[in-house]
Design an enzyme around this catalytic site. Structure first.
Site, PDB file in Angstrom:
ATOM      1  N   SER A  85      47.621  47.309   7.835  1.00 31.88           N
ATOM      2  CA  SER A  85      46.249  46.624   7.548  1.00 31.88           C
ATOM      3  C   SER A  85      46.124  46.056   8.703  1.00 31.88           C
ATOM      4  O   SER A  85      45.651  44.680   8.732  1.00 31.88           O
ATOM      5  CB  SER A  85      46.244  45.785   6.272  1.00 31.88           C
ATOM      6  OG  SER A  85      46.733  46.448   5.204  1.00 31.88           O
ATOM      7  N   ARG A 141      45.817  45.304  18.453  1.00 34.86           N
ATOM      8  CA  ARG A 141      46.330  43.628  18.092  1.00 34.86           C
ATOM      9  C   ARG A 141      46.528  43.477  16.827  1.00 34.86           C
ATOM     10  O   ARG A 141      46.195  43.999  15.728  1.00 34.86           O
ATOM     11  CB  ARG A 141      45.127  42.835  18.771  1.00 34.86           C
ATOM     12  CG  ARG A 141      43.798  42.952  17.933  1.00 34.86           C
ATOM     13  CD  ARG A 141      42.837  41.903  18.457  1.00 34.86           C
ATOM     14  NE  ARG A 141      42.553  42.379  19.857  1.00 34.86           N
ATOM     15  CZ  ARG A 141      41.473  43.485  20.092  1.00 34.86           C
ATOM     16  NH1 ARG A 141      40.816  43.975  18.799  1.00 34.86           N
ATOM     17  NH2 ARG A 141      41.256  43.996  21.173  1.00 34.86           N
ATOM     18  N   ASP A 151      43.902  49.993   5.208  1.00 38.57           N
ATOM     19  CA  ASP A 151      44.159  49.688   3.731  1.00 38.57           C
ATOM     20  C   ASP A 151      42.517  50.188   3.229  1.00 38.57           C
ATOM     21  O   ASP A 151      42.266  50.520   2.098  1.00 38.57           O
ATOM     22  CB  ASP A 151      44.492  48.128   3.383  1.00 38.57           C
ATOM     23  CG  ASP A 151      43.646  47.266   4.126  1.00 38.57           C
ATOM     24  OD1 ASP A 151      43.098  47.622   5.145  1.00 38.57           O
ATOM     25  OD2 ASP A 151      43.847  45.996   4.008  1.00 38.57           O
TER      26      ASP A 151
HETATM   27  C1  BGC Z   1      42.421  44.139  10.057  1.00 38.15           C
HETATM   28  C2  BGC Z   1      42.119  45.382   9.242  1.00 38.15           C
HETATM   29  C3  BGC Z   1      42.293  45.417   7.679  1.00 38.15           C
HETATM   30  C4  BGC Z   1      41.385  44.072   7.145  1.00 38.15           C
HETATM   31  C5  BGC Z   1      41.767  43.954   5.524  1.00 38.15           C
HETATM   32  C6  BGC Z   1      41.748  43.055   9.108  1.00 38.15           C
HETATM   33  O1  BGC Z   1      42.425  41.988   9.827  1.00 38.15           O
HETATM   34  O2  BGC Z   1      42.348  44.032  11.204  1.00 38.15           O
HETATM   35  O3  BGC Z   1      42.855  46.459   9.654  1.00 38.15           O
HETATM   36  O4  BGC Z   1      41.604  46.422   7.015  1.00 38.15           O
HETATM   37  O5  BGC Z   1      42.077  42.863   7.700  1.00 38.15           O
HETATM   38  O6  BGC Z   1      43.163  43.865   5.064  1.00 38.15           O
END
Ligand code: BGC
Length: 468
Positions: free
Chosen positions: A144, A159, A197
């Site tokens: 995620s 990042r 996710d």
């Molecule tokens: C991330 C995403 C993720 C979201 C929810 C964000 O900080 O960059 O990739 O889908 O959080 O978990």
């Protein structure tokens, strides 16, 4: 200035006017279209996921899935029954903070250890196999965080977000990092799919609620949890930056799921609000200047915003009025000491004299308060929560308008959502709906169904492993 006027002023700083809301939706549509055309650093990433179809509900098989989120690492074994239902066994581990900011090898080693423990408990038979090759599990890896995806099971970390800061992992392929640790432990697992996710949530919602059922079409999978983000299906020919000559296997595909990474919407702060508390919070994060939208919305930040606001009014809220000031042991000056369950509880408190707020403030911050002071704290919490929900309506409205879904489909539009904020923050969905009605969506808001897609990311990763 009196406490009442101070609170009033701060509440105004957190208020989203109708004009701002609509400007943000327009800018979101622009950012969506820009991100589909250009690779961008500060802009909204709009990452092609290499997932080119959504499930029908008929998929079958047993798959492993792991899910690394902002707070927990989950290992699951998912059995898809082929009739829109599934059975799930899972183990959940809060990721220790030292690993979140430590070294790459140790971190991915920790993940592989948890996978090994899970296999030993739930799939012991696999270890006994002599011909392990034939019994290799395909595993979906829900990750995620923003990655630059180059294939269904390849992606380099752009990042970290949500407080993670394992510096030497940035720029590396996270699938290879995990596979290496799995191989070291000789586990019979092939990481077959790397899934955000939100992509997983979209897949799960489509599996459990196949198109046509309940008279709706699943358009968006989204998370309002520790972080926030959303995914939707886009026509491949519209993704101008996606080079088909580099990906000839995609030539006959029509659609691709896009991971928008909307947490990075408007990093340049052209439209979204930026008050002095936002500014202070941004400076406390390991990714200053990025994911600015997320920092106004998601669970990781709501408690911290409240803490920063309370610091400003502490002399009015925690002293005087005949209450005892036992502030020597307070957490008030410790960054990140309030998690989002605190503003959520205060916001929802309808007890006489706000006694729940009293107990919470006393136990977490160590202060006694008068009823007037607690009312002030509640007003401030509500302002932060309402802004978060109103801003959450922006990408939903933006994607519905960008895809022209309301005109294209005669059915309702389904949005699968997961995450602690949408699940537990009081009235979060209702507040999103009020905001949606104030946008160009207007009374068509009633055609947008927002449904919880619980465990979406784990089951979705299994569905992607199946496609692989
Ligand atoms: C991330 C995403 C993720 C979201 C929810 C964000 O900080 O960059 O990739 O889908 O959080 O978990």
């Amino acid at each position: 200035m009196s406490l009442v006027s101070k609170v009033q002023q701060i509440v105004e700083e957190f208020t989203i006017s109708d004009e701002l809301l609509n400007a943000a939706v327009d800018h979101f549509i622009w950012a969506t279209e820009h991100g589909l055309r250009h690779h961008t650093d500060l802009g909204m990433p709009m990452i092609p996921s290499f997932v080119t179809s959504v499930p029908t509900g008929k998929e079958k098989g047993t798959f492993l899935a792991v899910d690394l989120g902002g707070t927990n690492f989950r290992v699951c074994s998912v059995e898809l029954n082929g009739d829109s239902t599934y059975d799930l066994i899972q183990s959940k581990h809060p990721v220790p903070h030292d690993y979140m900011v430590g070294k790459t090898e140790e971190f991915f080693g920790y993940l592989a250890d948890k996978i090994e423990e899970f296999l030993k408990v739930h799939h012991e038979g696999h270890f006994a196999q002599e011909d392990v090759e034939k019994k290799i599990f395909k595993m979906g890896f829900t990750f995620s965080f923003p990655v630059d995806q180059t294939a269904l099971n390849r992606g380099t970390l752009i990042r970290w977000t949500k407080g993670y800061d394992i510096k030497d992992a940035v720029g590396q392929d996270v699938v290879l990092l995990l596979q290496e640790q799995i191989n070291k432990r000789k586990l019979p697992i092939h990481v077959a799919a790397l899934v955000n996710d939100t992509v997983g949530t979209l897949m799960t919602r489509s599996y459990t609620k196949p198109e046509g059922s309940e008279n709706s079409t699943t358009l968006i999978g989204c998370i309002f949890g520790t972080g926030t983000n959303g995914a939707y299906s886009e026509k491949i020919k519209t993704i101008a930056k996606f080079d088909l000559t580099q990906n000839p296997e995609m030539i006959n595909e029509k659609l691709m799921v896009i991971n928008t990474e909307w947490g990075s919407f408007d990093n340049r702060l052209k439209v979204i609000p930026n008050n002095r508390f936002d500014d202070q919070l941004n400076k406390l994060t390991p990714n200053p200047g990025y994911h600015m939208f997320e920092k106004r919305i998601s669970g990781m930040f709501l408690g911290e915003l409240l803490r920063l606001v309370l610091i400003e009014v502490q002399n009015d809220i925690f002293t005087g009025g005949g209450v005892s000031d036992n502030s020597t042991n307070t957490n008030l000056n410790t960054p990140w000491s309030l998690d989002s369950s605190i503003p959520a509880l205060i916001d929802a408190d309808d007890s006489k004299d706000l006694t729940k707020t009293q107990q919470m403030v006393k136990s977490v911050l160590g202060f006694d308060t008068t009823i007037e002071q607690r009312q002030a704290i509640q007003q401030l919490s509500k302002a932060i929560g309402k802004r978060s929900a109103y801003l959450s309506a922006v990408p939903i409205a933006g994607l519905v308008l960008h895809t022209k879904a309301l005109e294209k489909f005669s059915q309702d539009i389904d949005v699968g959502a997961d995450g602690s904020v949408v699940e537990f923050y009081p009235n979060f969905e209702q507040m999103i709906r009020v905001a949606l009605r104030k946008t160009k969506i207007g009374d068509q808001e009633k055609r947008i169904k927002i449904g919880l897609a619980k465990d979406g990311s784990g089951v979705g990763a299994a569905l992607c492993a199946l496609v692989a």
